[in-house]
Design an enzyme around this catalytic site. Structure first.
Site, PDB file in Angstrom:
ATOM      1  N   LYS A   1      19.102  15.091  -0.903  1.00 18.94           N
ATOM      2  CA  LYS A   1      17.730  14.926  -0.400  1.00 18.94           C
ATOM      3  C   LYS A   1      16.738  14.968  -1.574  1.00 18.94           C
ATOM      4  O   LYS A   1      17.055  14.485  -2.652  1.00 18.94           O
ATOM      5  CB  LYS A   1      17.436  15.984   0.682  1.00 18.94           C
ATOM      6  CG  LYS A   1      18.511  15.975   1.777  1.00 18.94           C
ATOM      7  CD  LYS A   1      18.164  16.781   3.006  1.00 18.94           C
ATOM      8  CE  LYS A   1      19.295  16.664   4.022  1.00 18.94           C
ATOM      9  NZ  LYS A   1      18.996  17.319   5.289  1.00 18.94           N
TER      10      LYS A   1
ATOM     11  N   GLU B   1      24.980  13.006  12.897  1.00 13.35           N
ATOM     12  CA  GLU B   1      24.188  14.171  12.498  1.00 13.35           C
ATOM     13  C   GLU B   1      23.229  14.524  13.625  1.00 13.35           C
ATOM     14  O   GLU B   1      22.132  13.952  13.709  1.00 13.35           O
ATOM     15  CB  GLU B   1      23.388  13.863  11.230  1.00 13.35           C
ATOM     16  CG  GLU B   1      24.249  13.489  10.040  1.00 13.35           C
ATOM     17  CD  GLU B   1      23.562  13.816   8.720  1.00 13.35           C
ATOM     18  OE1 GLU B   1      24.167  14.563   7.940  1.00 13.35           O
ATOM     19  OE2 GLU B   1      22.438  13.345   8.485  1.00 13.35           O
TER      20      GLU B   1
ATOM     21  N   ASN C   1      24.478  15.205   0.332  1.00 13.24           N
ATOM     22  CA  ASN C   1      23.171  14.550   0.341  1.00 13.24           C
ATOM     23  C   ASN C   1      22.179  15.543  -0.247  1.00 13.24           C
ATOM     24  O   ASN C   1      21.834  16.528   0.395  1.00 13.24           O
ATOM     25  CB  ASN C   1      22.803  14.177   1.789  1.00 13.24           C
ATOM     26  CG  ASN C   1      21.385  13.648   1.902  1.00 13.24           C
ATOM     27  OD1 ASN C   1      20.723  13.382   0.901  1.00 13.24           O
ATOM     28  ND2 ASN C   1      20.918  13.496   3.136  1.00 13.24           N
TER      29      ASN C   1
ATOM     30  N   GLU D   1      15.844  12.069   8.757  1.00  9.75           N
ATOM     31  CA  GLU D   1      14.561  12.367   8.085  1.00  9.75           C
ATOM     32  C   GLU D   1      13.806  11.080   7.785  1.00  9.75           C
ATOM     33  O   GLU D   1      12.575  11.059   7.820  1.00  9.75           O
ATOM     34  CB  GLU D   1      14.818  13.189   6.812  1.00  9.75           C
ATOM     35  CG  GLU D   1      15.207  14.619   7.175  1.00  9.75           C
ATOM     36  CD  GLU D   1      16.183  15.288   6.230  1.00  9.75           C
ATOM     37  OE1 GLU D   1      16.353  14.812   5.089  1.00  9.75           O
ATOM     38  OE2 GLU D   1      16.794  16.298   6.638  1.00  9.75           O
TER      39      GLU D   1
ATOM     40  N   HIS E   1      19.022   7.918   7.785  1.00  9.30           N
ATOM     41  CA  HIS E   1      19.053   9.376   7.954  1.00  9.30           C
ATOM     42  C   HIS E   1      17.916   9.799   8.892  1.00  9.30           C
ATOM     43  O   HIS E   1      16.848   9.204   8.880  1.00  9.30           O
ATOM     44  CB  HIS E   1      18.906  10.058   6.592  1.00  9.30           C
ATOM     45  CG  HIS E   1      19.183  11.520   6.652  1.00  9.30           C
ATOM     46  ND1 HIS E   1      18.245  12.422   7.096  1.00  9.30           N
ATOM     47  CD2 HIS E   1      20.306  12.223   6.390  1.00  9.30           C
ATOM     48  CE1 HIS E   1      18.775  13.630   7.085  1.00  9.30           C
ATOM     49  NE2 HIS E   1      20.024  13.547   6.660  1.00  9.30           N
TER      50      HIS E   1
ATOM     51  N   GLY F   1      19.742  21.380   8.850  1.00  5.52           N
ATOM     52  CA  GLY F   1      18.905  22.352   8.155  1.00  5.52           C
ATOM     53  C   GLY F   1      18.494  23.543   9.010  1.00  5.52           C
ATOM     54  O   GLY F   1      17.611  24.312   8.635  1.00  5.52           O
TER      55      GLY F   1
ATOM     56  N   SER G   1      24.322  21.440   9.096  1.00  2.00           N
ATOM     57  CA  SER G   1      24.657  22.835   8.793  1.00  2.00           C
ATOM     58  C   SER G   1      26.151  23.056   8.548  1.00  2.00           C
ATOM     59  O   SER G   1      26.702  24.083   8.958  1.00  2.00           O
ATOM     60  CB  SER G   1      24.130  23.765   9.893  1.00  2.00           C
ATOM     61  OG  SER G   1      22.721  23.660   9.989  1.00  2.00           O
TER      62      SER G   1
HETATM   63  P1  13P Z   1      22.177  20.371   6.256  1.00  7.73           P
HETATM   64  O1  13P Z   1      23.624  20.422   5.815  1.00  7.73           O
HETATM   65  O2  13P Z   1      21.244  21.024   5.300  1.00  7.73           O
HETATM   66  O3  13P Z   1      22.023  20.819   7.665  1.00  7.73           O
HETATM   67  O4  13P Z   1      21.765  18.816   6.240  1.00  7.73           O
HETATM   68  C1  13P Z   1      22.570  17.885   6.836  1.00  7.73           C
HETATM   69  C2  13P Z   1      22.127  16.530   6.453  1.00  7.73           C
HETATM   70  O5  13P Z   1      21.046  16.101   6.831  1.00  7.73           O
HETATM   71  C3  13P Z   1      22.984  15.732   5.572  1.00  7.73           C
HETATM   72  O6  13P Z   1      22.560  14.430   5.478  1.00  7.73           O
END
Ligand code: 13P
Length: 253
Positions: A13, A169, A11, A99, A97, A175, A215
């Protein structure tokens, strides 16, 4: 019954221009061209979908989008329709997601509409769920997952969900560099599978891939992927570089 084929998804982003995205996708293609026993997906930002899709044509990497709107067209400034993603070459679409839930008002209700729209457009939805740190500390992880699965998948028939992918997740692991332990992840995945079984039966629960996200890195992927209910990964930061994601894709258990 066949084992679930792992899905390793990146992803991206809101990172990379379309030129940068094509360059990374092309680099990754070289690194993983020999991989045949697992599925690979990249979800770049909208402006990169068409050129990255072209770069990935006839390869073992599929294209995914990071969201979609549920209407097929109309006066919806700033939105993108399922058919547009399909025409751009997408096979998958990430939905709900954390976010989107945290910053853009996404709810289980809108998630439900987006999943329906994805299925109707013949896109494979990747439904993202997961608890916050406060919810985990309050021992609410399972009840949060119950609600997200029940409401997100409300009013679906079994036949609709053939291509469903779920991504667990935990918000506190996204992150942050904090990964769920293998036991924490396995426990949550097993719980999600039991929810799918209760709602849609054993066969669907057994077939549905449940990805872990939060992560995931080259140095923890092997351990995570050993767990029986982890069927792949949804990777953010560590998918932005071809060598790192190439290593993650080629995890060894
Ligand atoms: P990270 O791998 O940067 O922690 O992000 C995970 C994520 O949100 C994948 O959709």
């Amino acid at each position: 019954m066949d084992a679930r084929r792992p899905l390793m998804a990146g992803n991206w982003k809101m990172f990379k221009t379309h030129t940068e995205a094509v360059a990374t996708a092309s680099e990754l293609l070289h690194l993983v061209s020999g991989v045949t026993d697992r599925d690979i997906m990249l979800a770049p930002t909208y402006s990169a979908l068409v050129p990255v899709g072209e770069a990935l044509q006839n390869s073992n990497i599929s294209l995914g989008a990071q969201n979609l709107f549920w209407e097929s067209d109309g006066a919806f400034t700033g939105e993108i329709a399922p058919g547009m993603l399909k025409a751009a070459g997408c096979e998958y679409v990430i939905i709900g997601h954390s976010e989107r839930r945290q910053y853009f008002g996404e709810t289980d209700g809108t998630v439900n509409k987006r999943i329906r729209a994805a299925i109707e457009a013949d896109l494979r939805p990747v439904l993202c769920i997961g608890e916050t740190e406060t919810q985990r500390d309050a021992d609410e992880t399972f009840s949060v997952l119950d609600k997200q699965i029940q409401n997100g998948l409300q009013n679906f028939a079994l036949a609709d969900l053939n291509h469903l992918v779920v991504a667990y997740e935990p918000v506190w692991a996204i992150g942050t560099g904090k990964t769920a332990s293998t036991d924490q992840a396995q426990e949550a995945h097993q719980h999600i599978r039991s929810l799918l079984e209760k709602a849609f039966g054993q066969d669907l629960a057994h077939r549905t891939r449940i990805l872990y996200g939060g992560s995931v890195k080259p140095d923890n992927v092997d351990e995570l992927m050993q767990m029986p209910d982890l069927d792949g990964a949804l990777v953010g930061g560590a998918s932005l570089k071809a060598d790192s994601f190439g290593r993650i894709v080629q995890f060894q258990t």
